[in-house]
Design an enzyme around this catalytic site. Structure first.
Site, PDB file in Angstrom:
ATOM      1  N   ASP A 115      10.462  83.600  93.588  1.00 48.07           N
ATOM      2  CA  ASP A 115       9.891  82.251  93.646  1.00 48.07           C
ATOM      3  C   ASP A 115      10.762  81.414  94.574  1.00 48.07           C
ATOM      4  O   ASP A 115      11.921  81.151  94.264  1.00 48.07           O
ATOM      5  CB  ASP A 115       9.880  81.671  92.220  1.00 48.07           C
ATOM      6  CG  ASP A 115       9.243  80.295  92.159  1.00 48.07           C
ATOM      7  OD1 ASP A 115       8.999  79.682  93.219  1.00 48.07           O
ATOM      8  OD2 ASP A 115       9.005  79.824  91.025  1.00 48.07           O
ATOM      9  N   ASP A 123       4.264  80.614  97.443  1.00 47.40           N
ATOM     10  CA  ASP A 123       5.720  80.725  97.336  1.00 47.40           C
ATOM     11  C   ASP A 123       6.186  81.727  96.288  1.00 47.40           C
ATOM     12  O   ASP A 123       7.383  81.885  96.095  1.00 47.40           O
ATOM     13  CB  ASP A 123       6.328  79.353  97.034  1.00 47.40           C
ATOM     14  CG  ASP A 123       5.801  78.757  95.749  1.00 47.40           C
ATOM     15  OD1 ASP A 123       4.660  79.084  95.364  1.00 47.40           O
ATOM     16  OD2 ASP A 123       6.527  77.984  95.112  1.00 47.40           O
ATOM     17  N   GLU A 124       5.260  82.384  95.610  1.00 53.59           N
ATOM     18  CA  GLU A 124       5.676  83.290  94.540  1.00 53.59           C
ATOM     19  C   GLU A 124       5.017  84.648  94.701  1.00 53.59           C
ATOM     20  O   GLU A 124       3.874  84.725  95.131  1.00 53.59           O
ATOM     21  CB  GLU A 124       5.222  82.744  93.177  1.00 53.59           C
ATOM     22  CG  GLU A 124       5.845  81.422  92.801  1.00 53.59           C
ATOM     23  CD  GLU A 124       5.378  80.949  91.430  1.00 53.59           C
ATOM     24  OE1 GLU A 124       4.991  81.812  90.604  1.00 53.59           O
ATOM     25  OE2 GLU A 124       5.392  79.741  91.201  1.00 53.59           O
TER      26      GLU A 124
HETATM   27 MG   LIG Z   1       8.490  77.819  93.977  1.00 54.86          MG
END
Ligand SMILES: [Mg+2]
Length: 423
Positions: free
Chosen positions: A10, A106-107
Protein backbone atom coordinates in the site's frame (compact mmCIF):
# COMPACT_ATOMS: atom_id res chain seq x y z
CA UNK A 1 -0.13 -28.43 2.45
CA UNK A 2 2.25 -25.53 2.67
CA UNK A 3 0.88 -22.14 3.55
CA UNK A 4 0.85 -19.55 0.77
CA UNK A 5 2.88 -16.37 1.25
CA UNK A 6 0.86 -13.29 0.41
CA UNK A 7 1.96 -9.66 0.47
CA UNK A 8 -0.22 -6.55 0.44
CA UNK A 9 1.57 -3.41 -0.64
CA UNK A 10 0.00 0.00 0.00
CA UNK A 11 1.72 3.18 -1.16
CA UNK A 12 1.41 5.71 1.67
CA UNK A 13 -0.72 8.83 1.12
CA UNK A 14 -0.43 8.02 -2.54
CA UNK A 15 -1.87 11.09 -4.31
CA UNK A 16 -0.37 13.54 -1.82
CA UNK A 17 3.02 11.79 -1.94
CA UNK A 18 3.16 12.07 -5.72
CA UNK A 19 2.24 15.76 -5.55
CA UNK A 20 4.97 16.48 -2.98
CA UNK A 21 7.50 14.54 -5.01
CA UNK A 22 6.73 16.49 -8.20
CA UNK A 23 6.55 19.84 -6.45
CA UNK A 24 9.29 20.17 -3.81
CA UNK A 25 7.88 23.50 -2.57
CA UNK A 26 4.96 21.51 -1.09
CA UNK A 27 7.15 19.24 1.03
CA UNK A 28 6.91 19.58 4.77
CA UNK A 29 3.71 21.64 4.44
CA UNK A 30 0.16 20.46 5.07
CA UNK A 31 -1.32 19.65 1.68
CA UNK A 32 -4.46 17.95 0.43
CA UNK A 33 -5.46 16.71 -3.00
CA UNK A 34 -9.01 17.86 -3.52
CA UNK A 35 -11.89 17.71 -5.88
CA UNK A 36 -12.58 21.00 -7.62
CA UNK A 37 -11.09 23.52 -5.13
CA UNK A 38 -13.29 26.33 -6.44
CA UNK A 39 -16.50 24.41 -6.00
CA UNK A 40 -18.39 25.05 -2.81
CA UNK A 41 -18.83 21.37 -2.22
CA UNK A 42 -15.30 20.15 -2.93
CA UNK A 43 -13.94 17.44 -0.64
CA UNK A 44 -10.56 16.11 0.49
CA UNK A 45 -9.44 13.16 -1.65
CA UNK A 46 -6.06 12.61 0.02
CA UNK A 47 -3.76 14.37 2.43
CA UNK A 48 -0.17 14.15 3.63
CA UNK A 49 1.02 13.46 7.20
CA UNK A 50 1.45 17.17 7.94
CA UNK A 51 -2.24 17.73 7.15
CA UNK A 52 -3.22 14.63 9.11
CA UNK A 53 -1.67 16.20 12.22
CA UNK A 54 -4.41 18.86 12.08
CA UNK A 55 -7.07 16.15 12.11
CA UNK A 56 -7.94 16.50 8.45
CA UNK A 57 -9.67 13.43 7.06
CA UNK A 58 -10.45 12.06 3.61
CA UNK A 59 -13.94 12.92 2.38
CA UNK A 60 -14.25 16.04 4.53
CA UNK A 61 -15.48 19.29 2.94
CA UNK A 62 -12.79 21.81 2.04
CA UNK A 63 -14.20 24.58 4.23
CA UNK A 64 -13.97 22.32 7.25
CA UNK A 65 -10.36 21.39 6.47
CA UNK A 66 -9.56 25.09 6.06
CA UNK A 67 -11.06 25.73 9.50
CA UNK A 68 -8.82 23.09 11.10
CA UNK A 69 -5.73 24.26 9.25
CA UNK A 70 -5.86 27.76 7.69
CA UNK A 71 -2.47 27.21 5.96
CA UNK A 72 -3.49 24.04 4.17
CA UNK A 73 -2.57 23.94 0.48
CA UNK A 74 -5.16 22.46 -1.86
CA UNK A 75 -4.00 20.88 -5.09
CA UNK A 76 -6.11 19.25 -7.84
CA UNK A 77 -5.70 15.54 -8.66
CA UNK A 78 -3.65 14.49 -11.69
CA UNK A 79 -4.88 10.98 -12.43
CA UNK A 80 -2.60 10.46 -15.43
CA UNK A 81 0.40 10.98 -13.21
CA UNK A 82 -0.95 8.61 -10.52
CA UNK A 83 -1.55 5.96 -13.16
CA UNK A 84 2.10 6.30 -14.26
CA UNK A 85 3.27 5.65 -10.69
CA UNK A 86 0.85 2.79 -10.32
CA UNK A 87 2.20 1.20 -13.49
CA UNK A 88 5.79 1.70 -12.39
CA UNK A 89 5.02 0.00 -9.08
CA UNK A 90 3.29 -2.78 -10.99
CA UNK A 91 6.47 -3.38 -12.99
CA UNK A 92 8.43 -3.79 -9.77
CA UNK A 93 5.84 -6.21 -8.34
CA UNK A 94 5.84 -8.29 -11.49
CA UNK A 95 9.56 -8.93 -11.17
CA UNK A 96 8.74 -11.00 -8.08
CA UNK A 97 5.62 -12.83 -9.20
CA UNK A 98 3.02 -12.88 -11.93
CA UNK A 99 0.31 -13.25 -9.31
CA UNK A 100 -0.41 -9.57 -8.71
CA UNK A 101 -3.94 -8.32 -8.02
CA UNK A 102 -4.48 -4.59 -7.77
CA UNK A 103 -6.96 -3.00 -5.40
CA UNK A 104 -7.25 0.60 -6.48
CA UNK A 105 -4.31 2.55 -7.88
CA UNK A 106 -2.10 2.40 -4.81
CA UNK A 107 -2.69 -1.06 -3.36
CA UNK A 108 -2.22 -4.61 -4.46
CA UNK A 109 -1.77 -8.19 -3.35
CA UNK A 110 1.11 -10.39 -4.44
CA UNK A 111 1.28 -14.15 -4.06
CA UNK A 112 5.00 -14.84 -3.66
CA UNK A 113 4.69 -18.48 -2.55
CA UNK A 114 6.71 -19.63 -5.57
CA UNK A 115 9.26 -16.83 -5.34
CA UNK A 116 11.02 -17.63 -2.07
CA UNK A 117 13.77 -19.80 -3.54
CA UNK A 118 14.93 -16.86 -5.66
CA UNK A 119 14.17 -13.90 -3.42
CA UNK A 120 14.05 -15.04 0.21
CA UNK A 121 11.14 -15.33 2.62
CA UNK A 122 8.02 -13.15 2.63
CA UNK A 123 9.49 -10.48 4.88
CA UNK A 124 12.67 -10.24 2.84
CA UNK A 125 10.68 -9.82 -0.37
CA UNK A 126 8.45 -7.22 1.30
CA UNK A 127 11.47 -5.25 2.53
CA UNK A 128 13.12 -5.39 -0.86
CA UNK A 129 9.97 -4.19 -2.66
CA UNK A 130 9.58 -1.37 -0.15
CA UNK A 131 13.18 -0.32 -0.70
CA UNK A 132 12.78 -0.34 -4.44
CA UNK A 133 9.57 1.71 -4.39
CA UNK A 134 11.36 4.23 -2.19
CA UNK A 135 14.46 4.51 -4.35
CA UNK A 136 12.98 4.03 -7.80
CA UNK A 137 9.70 5.92 -7.39
CA UNK A 138 10.63 8.28 -4.56
CA UNK A 139 7.58 7.52 -2.40
CA UNK A 140 7.02 5.05 0.43
CA UNK A 141 4.88 1.96 0.85
CA UNK A 142 3.74 -0.19 3.76
CA UNK A 143 3.68 -3.92 3.18
CA UNK A 144 1.81 -6.62 5.07
CA UNK A 145 2.95 -10.24 4.93
CA UNK A 146 0.71 -13.16 5.82
CA UNK A 147 -0.71 -16.45 4.60
CA UNK A 148 -3.98 -14.95 3.45
CA UNK A 149 -5.14 -11.77 1.71
CA UNK A 150 -7.21 -10.41 4.58
CA UNK A 151 -4.34 -10.51 7.09
CA UNK A 152 -1.82 -9.22 4.54
CA UNK A 153 -4.08 -6.22 3.94
CA UNK A 154 -4.49 -5.67 7.66
CA UNK A 155 -0.70 -5.87 8.08
CA UNK A 156 -0.12 -3.06 5.60
CA UNK A 157 -2.51 -0.89 7.65
CA UNK A 158 -0.81 -1.53 10.98
CA UNK A 159 2.48 0.29 10.51
CA UNK A 160 2.84 3.39 8.36
CA UNK A 161 4.75 4.78 6.59
CA UNK A 162 7.49 2.67 5.04
CA UNK A 163 7.18 -0.48 7.17
CA UNK A 164 6.78 -4.24 6.83
CA UNK A 165 4.38 -6.05 9.17
CA UNK A 166 4.22 -9.83 9.36
CA UNK A 167 1.08 -11.57 10.65
CA UNK A 168 1.61 -15.32 10.97
CA UNK A 169 0.22 -18.05 13.19
CA UNK A 170 0.65 -15.60 16.07
CA UNK A 171 -2.33 -13.64 14.71
CA UNK A 172 -4.41 -14.02 17.88
CA UNK A 173 -1.91 -12.03 19.95
CA UNK A 174 -1.24 -9.57 17.14
CA UNK A 175 -4.66 -8.61 15.85
CA UNK A 176 -7.50 -9.97 17.97
CA UNK A 177 -7.31 -6.90 20.21
CA UNK A 178 -7.81 -4.50 17.29
CA UNK A 179 -11.20 -2.92 16.51
CA UNK A 180 -13.29 -5.14 14.22
CA UNK A 181 -13.66 -2.42 11.59
CA UNK A 182 -9.96 -2.71 10.76
CA UNK A 183 -10.89 -5.93 9.00
CA UNK A 184 -11.50 -5.51 5.28
CA UNK A 185 -15.25 -5.50 4.46
CA UNK A 186 -16.31 -4.46 7.94
CA UNK A 187 -17.82 -1.13 6.91
CA UNK A 188 -19.48 1.51 9.03
CA UNK A 189 -22.95 -0.06 9.00
CA UNK A 190 -21.66 -3.54 9.76
CA UNK A 191 -19.49 -2.25 12.57
CA UNK A 192 -22.43 -0.40 14.11
CA UNK A 193 -24.47 -3.62 14.11
CA UNK A 194 -21.63 -5.58 15.70
CA UNK A 195 -21.14 -2.96 18.41
CA UNK A 196 -24.79 -3.24 19.36
CA UNK A 197 -24.14 -6.84 20.34
CA UNK A 198 -20.94 -6.11 22.19
CA UNK A 199 -18.66 -7.23 19.39
CA UNK A 200 -15.90 -4.63 19.43
CA UNK A 201 -12.65 -6.33 18.47
CA UNK A 202 -11.55 -8.75 15.78
CA UNK A 203 -11.19 -11.30 18.58
CA UNK A 204 -14.82 -10.73 19.68
CA UNK A 205 -15.84 -11.42 16.10
CA UNK A 206 -13.69 -14.55 15.93
CA UNK A 207 -15.16 -15.93 19.17
CA UNK A 208 -18.77 -15.20 18.21
CA UNK A 209 -21.15 -17.96 17.23
CA UNK A 210 -21.06 -18.04 13.40
CA UNK A 211 -24.76 -18.89 13.17
CA UNK A 212 -25.54 -15.80 15.24
CA UNK A 213 -23.40 -13.71 12.86
CA UNK A 214 -25.25 -15.24 9.95
CA UNK A 215 -28.55 -14.19 11.47
CA UNK A 216 -27.20 -10.70 12.01
CA UNK A 217 -25.35 -10.12 8.73
CA UNK A 218 -26.43 -12.86 6.35
CA UNK A 219 -23.79 -14.70 4.33
CA UNK A 220 -21.28 -11.95 5.11
CA UNK A 221 -21.51 -12.85 8.77
CA UNK A 222 -19.97 -16.27 8.15
CA UNK A 223 -17.38 -14.73 5.87
CA UNK A 224 -16.28 -12.17 8.46
CA UNK A 225 -16.16 -14.82 11.17
CA UNK A 226 -13.88 -16.88 8.91
CA UNK A 227 -11.70 -13.84 8.18
CA UNK A 228 -11.27 -13.08 11.88
CA UNK A 229 -10.20 -16.68 12.48
CA UNK A 230 -7.59 -16.59 9.72
CA UNK A 231 -9.60 -18.87 7.45
CA UNK A 232 -9.62 -16.68 4.32
CA UNK A 233 -8.28 -18.75 1.42
CA UNK A 234 -9.20 -16.56 -1.55
CA UNK A 235 -6.55 -16.63 -4.27
CA UNK A 236 -4.60 -13.68 -5.61
CA UNK A 237 -5.67 -13.24 -9.21
CA UNK A 238 -3.64 -12.00 -12.17
CA UNK A 239 -5.29 -8.68 -12.73
CA UNK A 240 -2.68 -5.97 -12.46
CA UNK A 241 -2.28 -4.93 -16.07
CA UNK A 242 -6.02 -5.15 -16.67
CA UNK A 243 -6.77 -2.67 -13.94
CA UNK A 244 -4.56 0.01 -15.40
CA UNK A 245 -7.10 1.20 -17.87
CA UNK A 246 -7.22 4.65 -19.36
CA UNK A 247 -10.30 4.31 -21.48
CA UNK A 248 -13.13 1.82 -21.91
CA UNK A 249 -14.75 1.53 -25.28
CA UNK A 250 -16.82 -0.65 -27.50
CA UNK A 251 -17.46 -0.48 -31.21
CA UNK A 252 -19.45 -2.47 -33.68
CA UNK A 253 -19.91 -2.93 -37.38
CA UNK A 254 -23.65 -3.04 -37.92
CA UNK A 255 -25.59 -5.72 -39.81
CA UNK A 256 -26.73 -3.07 -42.31
CA UNK A 257 -25.88 0.57 -43.10
CA UNK A 258 -27.37 3.03 -40.67
CA UNK A 259 -29.44 5.70 -42.35
CA UNK A 260 -31.90 7.16 -39.87
CA UNK A 261 -31.37 8.91 -36.55
CA UNK A 262 -33.26 6.08 -34.86
CA UNK A 263 -30.72 3.59 -36.25
CA UNK A 264 -27.89 5.67 -34.87
CA UNK A 265 -29.59 6.10 -31.51
CA UNK A 266 -30.14 2.36 -31.10
CA UNK A 267 -26.52 1.50 -31.77
CA UNK A 268 -25.12 4.37 -29.72
CA UNK A 269 -27.36 3.33 -26.85
CA UNK A 270 -26.29 -0.31 -27.01
CA UNK A 271 -22.65 0.72 -27.06
CA UNK A 272 -23.12 3.26 -24.25
CA UNK A 273 -24.84 0.63 -22.14
CA UNK A 274 -22.04 -1.87 -22.52
CA UNK A 275 -19.38 0.76 -21.81
CA UNK A 276 -21.23 2.04 -18.74
CA UNK A 277 -21.85 -1.43 -17.40
CA UNK A 278 -18.18 -2.24 -17.74
CA UNK A 279 -17.27 1.01 -15.97
CA UNK A 280 -19.56 0.23 -13.05
CA UNK A 281 -18.04 -3.22 -12.80
CA UNK A 282 -14.53 -1.74 -12.71
CA UNK A 283 -15.54 1.13 -10.38
CA UNK A 284 -14.75 3.91 -12.84
CA UNK A 285 -16.26 7.25 -13.72
CA UNK A 286 -15.44 9.08 -16.95
CA UNK A 287 -15.07 12.77 -17.64
CA UNK A 288 -15.31 12.70 -21.39
CA UNK A 289 -16.79 10.65 -24.21
CA UNK A 290 -15.39 9.87 -27.63
CA UNK A 291 -17.25 8.56 -30.64
CA UNK A 292 -15.79 7.01 -33.75
CA UNK A 293 -17.70 6.89 -37.00
CA UNK A 294 -16.94 4.97 -40.18
CA UNK A 295 -19.13 5.42 -43.21
CA UNK A 296 -19.81 2.99 -46.04
CA UNK A 297 -16.87 4.38 -48.06
CA UNK A 298 -14.66 3.39 -45.09
CA UNK A 299 -13.81 7.02 -44.29
CA UNK A 300 -13.56 7.35 -40.53
CA UNK A 301 -13.13 10.00 -37.85
CA UNK A 302 -13.37 10.51 -34.10
CA UNK A 303 -14.80 13.26 -31.97
CA UNK A 304 -14.48 13.82 -28.24
CA UNK A 305 -16.48 15.93 -25.80
CA UNK A 306 -16.30 16.75 -22.12
CA UNK A 307 -19.03 15.88 -19.65
CA UNK A 308 -20.38 18.32 -17.09
CA UNK A 309 -19.83 15.84 -14.28
CA UNK A 310 -18.02 12.48 -14.09
CA UNK A 311 -20.47 9.69 -14.76
CA UNK A 312 -20.86 5.93 -15.20
CA UNK A 313 -24.38 6.00 -16.59
CA UNK A 314 -25.33 4.83 -20.06
CA UNK A 315 -27.80 7.70 -20.21
CA UNK A 316 -25.19 10.45 -19.81
CA UNK A 317 -22.69 8.72 -22.08
CA UNK A 318 -25.36 8.16 -24.72
CA UNK A 319 -26.53 11.79 -24.60
CA UNK A 320 -22.99 13.07 -25.10
CA UNK A 321 -22.29 10.51 -27.84
CA UNK A 322 -25.46 11.45 -29.71
CA UNK A 323 -24.73 15.15 -29.32
CA UNK A 324 -21.26 14.58 -30.81
CA UNK A 325 -22.83 12.63 -33.65
CA UNK A 326 -25.35 15.35 -34.40
CA UNK A 327 -22.73 18.04 -34.63
CA UNK A 328 -20.46 15.85 -36.77
CA UNK A 329 -22.85 14.11 -39.12
CA UNK A 330 -21.26 12.07 -41.88
CA UNK A 331 -22.42 12.63 -45.47
CA UNK A 332 -22.70 8.92 -46.26
CA UNK A 333 -24.58 6.14 -44.45
CA UNK A 334 -22.78 4.82 -41.39
CA UNK A 335 -21.25 1.36 -41.36
CA UNK A 336 -19.55 1.29 -38.00
CA UNK A 337 -19.82 3.17 -34.71
CA UNK A 338 -17.76 3.28 -31.54
CA UNK A 339 -18.26 4.81 -28.10
CA UNK A 340 -15.41 5.27 -25.68
CA UNK A 341 -15.34 6.59 -22.11
CA UNK A 342 -12.20 8.66 -21.49
CA UNK A 343 -10.49 10.48 -18.62
CA UNK A 344 -11.37 7.79 -16.12
CA UNK A 345 -11.17 8.14 -12.38
CA UNK A 346 -11.84 5.73 -9.58
CA UNK A 347 -15.26 5.63 -8.02
CA UNK A 348 -14.32 6.39 -4.44
CA UNK A 349 -13.06 9.80 -5.50
CA UNK A 350 -16.22 11.03 -7.10
CA UNK A 351 -17.21 14.46 -5.87
CA UNK A 352 -20.24 14.67 -3.71
CA UNK A 353 -22.38 17.22 -5.37
CA UNK A 354 -25.69 18.82 -4.61
CA UNK A 355 -26.16 20.28 -8.07
CA UNK A 356 -29.40 19.28 -9.73
CA UNK A 357 -27.92 17.57 -12.80
CA UNK A 358 -25.49 15.67 -10.58
CA UNK A 359 -28.29 14.46 -8.35
CA UNK A 360 -30.21 13.37 -11.42
CA UNK A 361 -27.23 11.43 -12.71
CA UNK A 362 -26.83 9.81 -9.32
CA UNK A 363 -30.43 8.58 -9.41
CA UNK A 364 -29.85 7.32 -12.95
CA UNK A 365 -26.76 5.48 -11.71
CA UNK A 366 -28.77 3.75 -8.99
CA UNK A 367 -31.34 2.72 -11.59
CA UNK A 368 -28.70 1.35 -13.95
CA UNK A 369 -26.95 -0.51 -11.15
CA UNK A 370 -30.21 -2.25 -10.33
CA UNK A 371 -30.59 -3.12 -14.02
CA UNK A 372 -27.07 -4.61 -13.90
CA UNK A 373 -28.20 -6.79 -11.02
CA UNK A 374 -31.31 -7.99 -12.87
CA UNK A 375 -29.33 -8.72 -16.04
CA UNK A 376 -26.72 -10.50 -14.01
CA UNK A 377 -29.39 -12.84 -12.65
CA UNK A 378 -31.78 -13.21 -15.55
CA UNK A 379 -29.73 -12.39 -18.65
CA UNK A 380 -29.24 -9.36 -20.83
CA UNK A 381 -32.70 -9.33 -22.43
CA UNK A 382 -34.55 -9.37 -19.15
CA UNK A 383 -34.65 -5.58 -19.42
CA UNK A 384 -34.61 -3.46 -22.58
CA UNK A 385 -35.01 0.20 -23.45
CA UNK A 386 -38.15 1.07 -25.35
CA UNK A 387 -36.14 2.30 -28.31
CA UNK A 388 -34.66 -1.16 -28.75
CA UNK A 389 -38.02 -2.56 -29.75
CA UNK A 390 -38.11 -0.32 -32.82
CA UNK A 391 -35.65 -2.45 -34.76
CA UNK A 392 -35.16 -5.97 -33.50
CA UNK A 393 -32.58 -6.68 -36.16
CA UNK A 394 -30.31 -3.89 -35.01
CA UNK A 395 -30.93 -4.11 -31.32
CA UNK A 396 -30.75 -7.86 -30.92
CA UNK A 397 -27.15 -7.99 -29.93
CA UNK A 398 -25.92 -8.58 -26.45
CA UNK A 399 -22.98 -6.21 -26.31
CA UNK A 400 -21.27 -7.92 -23.40
CA UNK A 401 -21.28 -11.49 -24.58
CA UNK A 402 -21.33 -11.00 -28.34
CA UNK A 403 -18.99 -8.07 -28.68
CA UNK A 404 -15.52 -7.45 -27.49
CA UNK A 405 -14.97 -4.57 -25.16
CA UNK A 406 -11.50 -3.18 -25.52
CA UNK A 407 -9.91 -1.87 -22.39
CA UNK A 408 -6.77 0.05 -23.20
CA UNK A 409 -4.59 -2.79 -21.98
CA UNK A 410 -5.89 -5.00 -24.75
CA UNK A 411 -5.73 -2.42 -27.52
CA UNK A 412 -2.09 -3.07 -28.30
CA UNK A 413 -3.02 -6.44 -29.67
CA UNK A 414 -6.00 -5.10 -31.62
CA UNK A 415 -4.38 -4.04 -34.87
CA UNK A 416 -7.59 -3.47 -36.77
CA UNK A 417 -8.98 -1.11 -34.20
CA UNK A 418 -9.12 2.52 -35.23
CA UNK A 419 -9.81 3.86 -31.80
CA UNK A 420 -6.95 5.70 -30.16
CA UNK A 421 -5.92 4.24 -26.82
CA UNK A 422 -5.48 7.44 -24.89
CA UNK A 423 -8.35 9.69 -24.05
MG1 LIG B 1 -2.38 4.00 0.16
Amino acid sequence: MEQPIILHSDMNNFYASVECLDNPSLRGKPIAVTGDPDARHGIILAKNYEAKKYGITTGEPLWMARQKCPDIIFTPPRYDRYIQFSQAAGQIYEEYTDRVESFGLDECWLDVSESTRLFGDGKQIADEIRGRIKHELGITASVGVSYNKIFAKLGSDLNKPDATTVIGQDFKEKIWGLPADMLLYVGKATYAKLLKYGIHSIGDLARSDPSFLQQLLGKNGIMLWAFANGLDRSPVSHTYSHRIIKTIGNSTTTPRDLTSDTDIKIILYILSESVAERMRLEHFYCRSVQISIRDNTLASYERQGRLRIPTCTAQAIFEKAYELYQSNRPVNPVRSLGVRACKLSYMEYRQLSFLEHAAKDQRQEELERSIDAIRHRYGHYAIQRGIMLMDKNLSHLDPISEHTIYPEAFLKSQTNNTVSPNG
